[in-house]
Design a protein around this motif. Structure first.
Motif, PDB file in Angstrom:
ATOM      1  N   HIS A 111     -83.654-122.871  77.762  1.00  0.00           N
ATOM      2  CA  HIS A 111     -82.622-123.804  77.309  1.00  0.00           C
ATOM      3  C   HIS A 111     -81.745-123.175  76.245  1.00  0.00           C
ATOM      4  O   HIS A 111     -82.085-122.156  75.653  1.00  0.00           O
ATOM      5  N   LEU A 112     -80.644-123.850  76.026  1.00  0.00           N
ATOM      6  CA  LEU A 112     -79.649-123.381  75.082  1.00  0.00           C
ATOM      7  C   LEU A 112     -79.175-124.608  74.324  1.00  0.00           C
ATOM      8  O   LEU A 112     -78.992-125.665  74.906  1.00  0.00           O
ATOM      9  N   GLU A 113     -79.012-124.473  72.991  1.00  0.00           N
ATOM     10  CA  GLU A 113     -78.557-125.620  72.225  1.00  0.00           C
ATOM     11  C   GLU A 113     -77.051-125.515  72.002  1.00  0.00           C
ATOM     12  O   GLU A 113     -76.556-124.508  71.523  1.00  0.00           O
ATOM     13  N   VAL A 114     -76.348-126.564  72.409  1.00  0.00           N
ATOM     14  CA  VAL A 114     -74.892-126.588  72.236  1.00  0.00           C
ATOM     15  C   VAL A 114     -74.540-127.819  71.415  1.00  0.00           C
ATOM     16  O   VAL A 114     -74.706-128.943  71.878  1.00  0.00           O
ATOM     17  N   ASN A 115     -74.071-127.592  70.183  1.00  0.00           N
ATOM     18  CA  ASN A 115     -73.734-128.695  69.271  1.00  0.00           C
ATOM     19  C   ASN A 115     -74.843-129.738  69.180  1.00  0.00           C
ATOM     20  O   ASN A 115     -74.600-130.939  69.283  1.00  0.00           O
ATOM     21  N   GLY A 116     -76.062-129.263  69.048  1.00  0.00           N
ATOM     22  CA  GLY A 116     -77.176-130.189  68.864  1.00  0.00           C
ATOM     23  C   GLY A 116     -77.743-130.743  70.156  1.00  0.00           C
ATOM     24  O   GLY A 116     -78.755-131.432  70.144  1.00  0.00           O
ATOM     25  N   LYS A 117     -77.099-130.454  71.291  1.00  0.00           N
ATOM     26  CA  LYS A 117     -77.626-130.945  72.575  1.00  0.00           C
ATOM     27  C   LYS A 117     -78.288-129.804  73.347  1.00  0.00           C
ATOM     28  O   LYS A 117     -77.781-128.686  73.363  1.00  0.00           O
ATOM     29  N   GLU A 175     -67.986-125.321  75.575  1.00  0.00           N
ATOM     30  CA  GLU A 175     -68.876-124.991  74.453  1.00  0.00           C
ATOM     31  C   GLU A 175     -70.099-124.216  74.940  1.00  0.00           C
ATOM     32  O   GLU A 175     -70.546-123.262  74.311  1.00  0.00           O
ATOM     33  N   TYR A 176     -70.646-124.649  76.071  1.00  0.00           N
ATOM     34  CA  TYR A 176     -71.816-123.974  76.647  1.00  0.00           C
ATOM     35  C   TYR A 176     -71.466-122.520  76.983  1.00  0.00           C
ATOM     36  O   TYR A 176     -72.177-121.586  76.608  1.00  0.00           O
ATOM     37  N   ALA A 177     -70.335-122.346  77.679  1.00  0.00           N
ATOM     38  CA  ALA A 177     -69.934-120.998  78.099  1.00  0.00           C
ATOM     39  C   ALA A 177     -69.658-120.113  76.882  1.00  0.00           C
ATOM     40  O   ALA A 177     -70.019-118.935  76.858  1.00  0.00           O
TER      41      ALA A 177
END
Lengths: 485, 94
Positions: A111-117, A175-177
């Protein structure tokens, strides 16, 4: 209008497949160099051209980079995996199959955290890139008389990072990319350039009525080669799908191409030609058994990652979240910043200079911080000259910085050459103030009457007279003294 | 049983054009081959991991070191058509 409706009616579900070219010296299955600027077909050999009887030999560095990426994305690293053949016919694929990984990818469930998600990572697998087609006689595929093929890129190692369908908006996709790109660059496994294709994005988009759980039929968008295109392609696809659904139609599962000029997606492959790759285990490569020892060794080579720096900078350096975000996005910038602070610079001042005037210069000249001529020590020196009052802030920005960044001349030398040293000596300042007073008797009267606003005018005039070099604190002090006397 | 439609599908994927007679023939032959292979199903394989390689070797890898052994002219010699150092191929239709 359409977008407003979507917000109330449909929920968008997005998954990203990111292909990253690995920064190895050689190709994945042969000794040919990976070199993007080379003349066509100068970095090819019988192996990557798929000539009969040749055998691929796996590049160890490719496996190490894939494991490194998997660890940084919190994946489970497979103890055992293999390669498979994916069959399809296209002139950029000389073997008529691509060596990839099908049912045993090297990394799973991360997993990857993007802005807290948390955005789930489904898998990461290794594969080889295809060649490049040049369409003669037309810049479009269908108008060409024939095509020319350059196989230099064939066999360039790729990892494909597949996200779970956890992304819910086009901004989140971007943001993810961007977060993923930043991590790949920190790991130094990929240079992450979307425009040049060293990082490529395929986007899966589907809609479902708000409140429902089953996934709608998805389409896959290809040819997205900037973060801006990523957002625009999703936006246009959401609009298209919602129009189809609103008019009672059904979404066809298909691959669509994003057209930069029109900003729309167009159908590329219809359902009847849907993928049937007939994967089977690659008989020319033996399986991989990945030891815990190797994994541990790679783990140790992983640097502090951007999300870790994002926690540390505000705590250790007292920076704002916003400033931290700007500094840590690029590893070179973050390391430069840390070097300047390590030498002894004030963390906030160093951050302000790097985010402000230094970044402006780098953007203007389209260079990276590591390609500028100013060393961290030289920035530290500049800051201490300002702190000691030898030059003022404004002179440093307008007269010194460009020369430092562009030529790497020491600040001390620049000050000497240009005669920039700040004048703190009371004599010349007093002289200048007196002259300005004599020339502007009305304003002097106003100042004596207590109109403090006029003071700014005098400071400005003195600065102008002294070519900006006067020490502002002394100028203020002398104006006060002369008015009161 | 491999149907004629399945033969046509596989032939299309492999870019083969077959006559009606060949389709009939291959449908029969491929069915026979699958029946023959089906005999393997009689062997009890519970608890045995599928094997993907007959050779008991793992981890054959090389170091990431460049070796340039060929020049372009040599590599283009096998191309039926070449142009400006590129391989020239027929136009791509959908």
């Amino acid at each position: 209008m359409a977008v407003v409706q979507i917000k109330t009616k449909y929920e968008v579900v997005i998954g990203l497949e990111v292909h990253a070219q690995l920064k190895t010296k050689t190709k994945i299955f042969c000794n040919c160099p990976v070199d993007f600027g080379a003349e066509p077909n100068t970095n090819v050999c019988p192996v990557c051209l798929g000539m009969p009887g040749v055998l691929p030999v796996l590049n160890k560095q490719v496996v190490a980079f894939a494991i490194k990426t998997g660890l940084a994305l919190n994946c489970e690293i497979s103890k055992h995996c293999k390669f498979d053949r994916k069959q399809y016919f296209y002139p950029d694929l000389p073997k008529n199959y691509q060596i990839s990984q099908y049912d045993q990818p090297i990394c799973k469930t991360g997993h990857l955290e993007v802005n807290g998600k948390i955005i789930g990572i489904e898998r990461i697998h290794m594969e080889e890139d295809a060649g490049k087609l040049v369409h003669a006689g037309s810049d479009r595929l269908h108008g060409s008389e024939y095509s020319l093929v350059d196989y230099n890129r064939t066999g360039t190692p790729l990892i494909e990072i597949v996200s779970k369908p956890d992304i819910r908006s086009m901004e989140e996709a971007r943001e993810y990319a961007q977060t993923l790109r930043s991590i790949l660059r920190y790991l130094d496994v990929c240079d992450g350039n979307l425009e040049e294709g060293s990082m490529r994005c395929d986007v899966n988009v589907s809609l479902r009525p708000v409140g429902t759980k089953t996934l709608g039929t998805r389409t896959e968008i290809k040819n997205v080669n900037s973060f801006k295109s990523l957002v625009r392609s999703i936006e246009s696809e959401i609009e298209r799908q919602s129009e189809v659904l609103d008019s009672g139609g059904k979404i066809i599962q298909e691959t669509r191409l994003f057209e930069e000029n029109s900003g729309r997606t167009v159908s590329m492959r219809s359902k009847e030609e849907a993928h049937d790759y007939r994967y089977f285990p690659e008989p020319d490569l033996v399986p991989l058994e990945i030891s815990q020892e190797w994994i541990n060794q790679i783990k140790e080579s992983i640097p502090e990652l951007p999300h870790q720096k994002k926690i540390r900078y505000p705590q250790e350096y007292g920076l704002s979240t916003e400033d931290t975000k700007v500094l840590v996005e690029d590893r070179n910038m973050a390391e430069y910043y840390e070097a300047v602070v390590r030498i002894g610079a004030n963390p906030k001042k160093a951050a302000n200079w790097l985010i402000g005037p230094v970044t402006a210069y780098l953007k203007e000249h389209k260079i990276d911080i590591i390609n500028c001529c100013m060393t961290p020590k030289q920035l530290y020196d500049l800051l201490s000259f300002i702190e000691k009052g030898i030059i003022n802030d404004n002179i440093a920005k307008t007269e010194v910085l460009d020369e430092l960044l562009g030529k790497g001349t020491d600040t001390e030398e620049i000050i000497k050459q240009k005669g920039l040293a700040q004048v703190s000596d009371e004599g010349p300042i007093k002289q200048a103030v007196k002259e300005i007073f004599d020339a502007n008797p009305n304003q002097v009267k106003e100042l004596k009457e207590g109109k403090d606003k006029v003071k700014g005018f005098f400071v400005g005039q003195v600065m102008k007279k002294m070519s900006g070099k006067a020490n502002p604190a002394i100028v203020n002090k002398i104006i006060d003294e002369l008015i009161q006397s | 049983m491999i149907t004629k439609e399945q033969v046509e599908h596989v032939a299309k994927l492999a870019r083969l054009s077959l006559t009606e007679e060949e389709k009939e023939l291959y449908s029969k032959q491929l069915s026979e081959i699958l029946d023959y292979i089906d005999q393997l199903n009689e062997v009890k394989t519970e608890g045995i991991e599928p094997m993907t390689q007959p050779i008991p070797t793992v981890n054959v890898m090389r170091e990431d070191i460049v070796k340039k052994q060929y020049n372009r002219d040599e590599m283009l010699k096998n191309a039926p058509h070449e142009e400006y150092g590129f391989f020239r191929v027929p136009k791509i239709g959908e």
